[in-house]
Design a protein around this motif. Structure first.
Motif, short mmCIF file in Angstrom:
data_model
loop_
_atom_site.label_atom_id
_atom_site.label_comp_id
_atom_site.label_asym_id
_atom_site.label_seq_id
_atom_site.Cartn_x
_atom_site.Cartn_y
_atom_site.Cartn_z
N ARG A 293 -6.65 -2.74 -1.52
CA ARG A 293 -6.12 -3.37 -0.31
C ARG A 293 -5.98 -2.33 0.81
NH1 ARG A 293 -1.78 -4.91 -2.38
NH2 ARG A 293 -2.62 -6.88 -3.20
N GLU B 51 0.81 -1.21 0.00
CA GLU B 51 0.00 0.00 0.00
C GLU B 51 0.84 1.27 0.00
OE1 GLU B 51 -0.24 -1.52 4.36
OE2 GLU B 51 -0.12 -2.34 2.35
N HIS C 72 -11.95 -8.13 -1.60
CA HIS C 72 -11.71 -7.96 -0.16
C HIS C 72 -13.02 -7.96 0.62
CE1 HIS C 72 -7.39 -7.08 -0.51
NE2 HIS C 72 -7.70 -6.45 -1.63
#
Length: 449
Positions: free
Chosen positions: A440, A99, A374
């Protein structure tokens, strides 16, 4: 030194210096600014940050605000606390997590829904066409050129009685809302909606009664309940609604028209996405002639430089819009109007517009699918914004800010339901790996306790 350890030397940074760099004095704003300073190297590893109370006093905010910002930075792995050395900037990890691998998120609009400059059509031929168009007499501020009127008329979803122009979509909505409502009046407004529109009404001291939406747009039952507050107008987006992305189908429009037929109030339709919208242009104007004003912006499609917005509908309402223009108000250049007419009728510009529409849809879908991996359910309908559910809005936004991502608040959009954030998609990179990293990041921020 191991990842995440405190540096052995500590260089203090003063509360005055740090405070001068901070603009938004909220926990989210403080975390975002300090995160950026750390990532840019202006505040290197080993720097000792001011105490919570010192920085709070410098910014004239509650110590709780700074403590929460520090908490988000600590959760992002950017700072740590030593027993005697205070709060220290950490040594960056030797292998950055995914990230934080892409350093460009701070330069990508993920909050406001701005167009991608690379997808805007070139303006050289359009402006040349505008310069060479025939000029005509008449009140400059109220006039729409014959070329522009001829270009937009075939695309209008109902027979407009009159036309005018505004200097962009927001200017058009300001004029339209202030034409029908005065301070103290009530407007029925779909919820959620664009934050700037709610803020405009608040500043104008116009009260808002929310009309809840589902996947097909404003709910007739909610509109009927709002009418009990005797609003002077109903304001909504007929297609590519921001932030939900839906477009109102014909059968829902008929239901809304049936509710509105019992009340003699104005209807303002905000078509902000304009010709980039995937859905056809439908309007309550086909059901309620003489009561509807459609405000269509072309700024997202053609860029803000043309200041392009057309307003068409009820002759009485258009005249009230014209009367809103004071001596110092912004007016729409006839050259720029005819440049816009060129772009609307030029085949080459039409191809570029279609290409941009598909590119925006691809980016929107890419992030939607990445979020679904996710476990975050998002609908990719239309427009430049995704409406993303989260357990807690404020903490999610602050955690994202600490990672260099600035998303939009669902609360500011007038969210009447569960917590959400707004994520703009128009400027997303086309690299699937980067989009996956963003998804994410959002998922991790949403899951943090």
């Amino acid at each position: 030194m191991a990842t995440g350890e405190l540096a052995t030397t500590t260089l203090p940074v003063g509360a005055g210096w740090l405070g001068s760099r901070i603009g938004e004095r909220t926990a989210r704003g403080v975390a975002g600014t300090v995160s950026g300073l750390i990532r840019d190297g202006e505040v290197p590893p080993g720097t000792r940050l001011p105490t919570v109370r010192a920085l709070a006093a410098e910014l004239s905010v509650s110590p709780t605000t700074i403590a929460e910002a520090w908490s988000q930075l600590r959760a992002a792995g950017l700072i740590g606390t030593g027993r005697r050395r205070g709060t220290i900037v950490l040594e960056p990890p030797s292998s950055p997590p995914p990230e934080r691998a892409f350093s460009g998120w701070q330069t990508v609009d993920l909050e406001h829904g701005l167009p991608d400059p690379g997808l805007l059509p070139p303006l050289e031929d359009a402006v040349a066409a505008g310069v060479h168009s025939e000029r005509f007499g008449g009140p400059v501020k109220n006039s729409i050129t014959p070329q522009l009127r001829a270009a937009v008329k075939p695309t209008w979803p109902f027979a407009a009685e009159s036309w005018t122009v505004a200097a962009g979509g927001q200017d058009g909505m300001v004029l339209a809302c202030q034409a029908v409502a005065r301070p103290g009046d009530v407007i029925a407004l779909e919820a959620p909606t664009m934050p700037w529109l709610r803020e405009l009404l608040r500043r104008s001291r116009i009260h808002v009664v929310p009309v809840r939406c589902d996947e097909d747009g404003p709910l007739p039952s909610s509109l009927a309940a709002a009418l009990e507050h005797r609003p002077v107008a109903f304001v909504y987006q007929p297609r590519a609604q921001s932030p939900l992305g839906h477009s109102v189908p014909a059968d829902r429009l008929a239901e809304l028209a049936a509710v509105l037929s019992e009340e003699d109030i104005a209807v303002i339709e905000d078509d902000d996405f304009g010709p980039l919208a995937s859905a056809p242009s439908l309007s309550l104007g086909t059901h309620l002639p003489g009561r509807v004003l459609l405000v269509r912006s072309y700024c997202t499609a053609f860029g803000p430089e043309l200041r392009s917005c057309v307003i068409g509908g009820s002759a009485a309402l258009v005249e009230r819009v014209r009367q809103q223009r004071g001596p110092g108000s912004v007016w729409s250049s006839r050259i720029l109007q005819d440049a816009q007419a060129f772009l609307l009728t030029d085949p080459g510009s039409g191809e570029l517009l279609n290409r941009a529409r598909h590119r925006y849809a691809h980016r929107r879908t890419a992030l939607t699918e990445a979020l679904r991996e996710h476990g975050i359910s998002v609908q990719a309908r239309d427009g430049l914004t995704l409406w993303v559910p989260v357990p807690e809005e404020s903490r999610t936004l602050m955690t994202l800010a600490a990672n260099g991502v600035s998303a939009g608040s669902g609360t500011r959009a007038g969210n009447p339901g569960t917590p959400h954030i707004r994520v703009a998609t128009g400027q997303l990179p086309d690299d699937p790996a980067l989009v996956a990293d963003l998804a994410r990041m959002i998922a991790r921020a949403a899951r943090r306790p």
